[in-house]
Design a protein around this motif. Structure first.
Motif, PDB file in Angstrom:
ATOM      1  N   ARG A  50       1.041  -1.209   0.206  1.00  0.00           N
ATOM      2  CA  ARG A  50       0.052  -0.093   0.003  1.00  0.00           C
ATOM      3  C   ARG A  50       0.832   1.204  -0.117  1.00  0.00           C
ATOM      4  NH1 ARG A  50      -4.059   2.167   4.580  1.00  0.00           N
ATOM      5  NH2 ARG A  50      -4.938   3.884   3.206  1.00  0.00           N
ATOM      6  N   VAL A  51       1.014   1.658  -1.207  1.00  0.00           N
ATOM      7  CA  VAL A  51       2.193   2.889  -1.218  1.00  0.00           C
ATOM      8  C   VAL A  51       1.445   4.281  -1.340  1.00  0.00           C
ATOM      9  CG1 VAL A  51       3.589   1.562  -2.712  1.00  0.00           C
ATOM     10  CG2 VAL A  51       1.992   2.879  -3.832  1.00  0.00           C
ATOM     11  N   GLY A  52       0.165   4.072  -1.433  1.00  0.00           N
ATOM     12  CA  GLY A  52      -0.608   5.574  -1.575  1.00  0.00           C
ATOM     13  C   GLY A  52      -0.714   6.035  -2.867  1.00  0.00           C
ATOM     14  N   LYS A  53      -1.658   6.747  -3.301  1.00  0.00           N
ATOM     15  CA  LYS A  53      -1.949   7.411  -4.514  1.00  0.00           C
ATOM     16  C   LYS A  53      -0.809   8.246  -4.962  1.00  0.00           C
ATOM     17  CE  LYS A  53      -6.737   6.612  -4.723  1.00  0.00           C
ATOM     18  NZ  LYS A  53      -8.123   7.259  -4.939  1.00  0.00           N
ATOM     19  N   PRO A  54      -0.176   9.160  -4.033  1.00  0.00           N
ATOM     20  CA  PRO A  54       0.925  10.078  -4.405  1.00  0.00           C
ATOM     21  C   PRO A  54       2.195   9.167  -4.912  1.00  0.00           C
ATOM     22  CG  PRO A  54       0.028  10.969  -2.450  1.00  0.00           C
ATOM     23  CD  PRO A  54      -0.680   9.484  -2.622  1.00  0.00           C
ATOM     24  N   ALA A  99       5.890   2.228   0.688  1.00  0.00           N
ATOM     25  CA  ALA A  99       4.715   1.715   1.619  1.00  0.00           C
ATOM     26  C   ALA A  99       4.967   2.248   3.048  1.00  0.00           C
ATOM     27  CB  ALA A  99       4.274   0.099   1.597  1.00  0.00           C
ATOM     28  N   LEU A 100       6.069   2.185   3.633  1.00  0.00           N
ATOM     29  CA  LEU A 100       6.264   2.673   4.902  1.00  0.00           C
ATOM     30  C   LEU A 100       6.308   4.161   5.071  1.00  0.00           C
ATOM     31  CD1 LEU A 100       9.355   0.478   6.059  1.00  0.00           C
ATOM     32  CD2 LEU A 100       7.032   0.767   6.971  1.00  0.00           C
ATOM     33  N   THR A 101       6.605   5.158   3.839  1.00  0.00           N
ATOM     34  CA  THR A 101       6.497   6.447   3.696  1.00  0.00           C
ATOM     35  C   THR A 101       4.882   6.772   3.871  1.00  0.00           C
ATOM     36  OG1 THR A 101       8.461   6.663   2.406  1.00  0.00           O
ATOM     37  CG2 THR A 101       6.826   8.396   2.366  1.00  0.00           C
ATOM     38  N   ASN A 102       4.230   5.905   3.090  1.00  0.00           N
ATOM     39  CA  ASN A 102       2.654   6.131   3.085  1.00  0.00           C
ATOM     40  C   ASN A 102       2.017   5.863   4.545  1.00  0.00           C
ATOM     41  OD1 ASN A 102       0.003   6.334   1.748  1.00  0.00           O
ATOM     42  ND2 ASN A 102      -0.310   4.427   2.621  1.00  0.00           N
ATOM     43  N   ALA A 103       2.322   4.794   5.127  1.00  0.00           N
ATOM     44  CA  ALA A 103       1.721   4.220   6.493  1.00  0.00           C
ATOM     45  C   ALA A 103       2.127   5.331   7.612  1.00  0.00           C
ATOM     46  CB  ALA A 103       2.115   3.023   6.879  1.00  0.00           C
ATOM     47  N   ARG A 104       3.526   5.808   7.673  1.00  0.00           N
ATOM     48  CA  ARG A 104       4.101   6.910   8.688  1.00  0.00           C
ATOM     49  C   ARG A 104       3.252   8.033   8.444  1.00  0.00           C
ATOM     50  NH1 ARG A 104       9.912   5.334   6.706  1.00  0.00           N
ATOM     51  NH2 ARG A 104      10.218   3.683   8.021  1.00  0.00           N
ATOM     52  N   ALA A 105       2.770   8.475   7.283  1.00  0.00           N
ATOM     53  CA  ALA A 105       1.717   9.894   7.128  1.00  0.00           C
ATOM     54  C   ALA A 105       0.339   9.465   7.593  1.00  0.00           C
ATOM     55  CB  ALA A 105       1.873  10.099   5.601  1.00  0.00           C
ATOM     56  N   LEU A 106      -0.084   8.385   7.881  1.00  0.00           N
ATOM     57  CA  LEU A 106      -1.526   8.205   8.521  1.00  0.00           C
ATOM     58  C   LEU A 106      -1.459   8.128   9.949  1.00  0.00           C
ATOM     59  CD1 LEU A 106      -2.243   5.154   5.905  1.00  0.00           C
ATOM     60  CD2 LEU A 106      -2.859   7.846   5.624  1.00  0.00           C
ATOM     61  N   PRO A 107      -2.853   8.621  10.463  1.00  0.00           N
ATOM     62  CA  PRO A 107      -2.869   8.780  11.857  1.00  0.00           C
ATOM     63  C   PRO A 107      -2.805   7.381  12.387  1.00  0.00           C
ATOM     64  CG  PRO A 107      -4.804   9.463  10.813  1.00  0.00           C
ATOM     65  CD  PRO A 107      -3.836   9.410   9.625  1.00  0.00           C
ATOM     66  N   PRO A 108      -2.561   6.945  13.441  1.00  0.00           N
ATOM     67  CA  PRO A 108      -2.456   5.712  14.336  1.00  0.00           C
ATOM     68  C   PRO A 108      -3.957   5.162  14.407  1.00  0.00           C
ATOM     69  CG  PRO A 108      -1.055   6.932  15.355  1.00  0.00           C
ATOM     70  CD  PRO A 108      -1.724   7.899  14.457  1.00  0.00           C
TER      71      PRO A 108
END
Length: 109
Positions: A50-54, A99-108
């Motif tokens: 899950r890399v995120g759309k950007p 994918a980690l970049t994406n997940a780190r940008a999301l709230p827990p």
């Protein structure tokens, strides 16, 4: 749920230094989450990120990554990969970082 345990082991190793990782069976395989947000997973034919759309365009530029259409519909922000890409440390780690970049940008969760 069928997934390749060897590929799951690779993912565990890749994520071993990242605090906040958990595992959950979903999508017919095993997913890895960062503070409750999906990062990546393994299934019977390879894996997904899950890399995120950007970051999707950058992820799809990696040889072997393709659009994910798990349910027959395209899932934006996700890429699917086969076992060949999963076995290639360089390509797999490039996708893992996206994918980690994406997940780190999301709230827990």
């Amino acid at each position: 749920m069928a997934y390749d345990e060897g590929l799951a082991h690779l993912m565990r190793d890749d994520l071993s230094e990242e605090p906040g990782i958990s595992e959950k069976k979903m999508f017919g395989g095993l997913c890895f989450l960062l503070h409750g947000n999906m990062v990546c997973g393994v299934h019977k034919d390879g894996g997904m990120f899950r890399v995120g759309k950007p970051r999707e365009t950058a992820a799809l530029a990696i040889d072997g990554a393709r659009e994910m259409d798990f349910t027959g519909r395209r899932m934006g922000g996700f890429v699917d990969v086969d076992t060949d890409l999963m076995s290639d440390d360089s390509r797999r780690l490039q996708l893992m970082e996206l994918a980690l970049t994406n997940a780190r940008a999301l709230p827990p969760k």
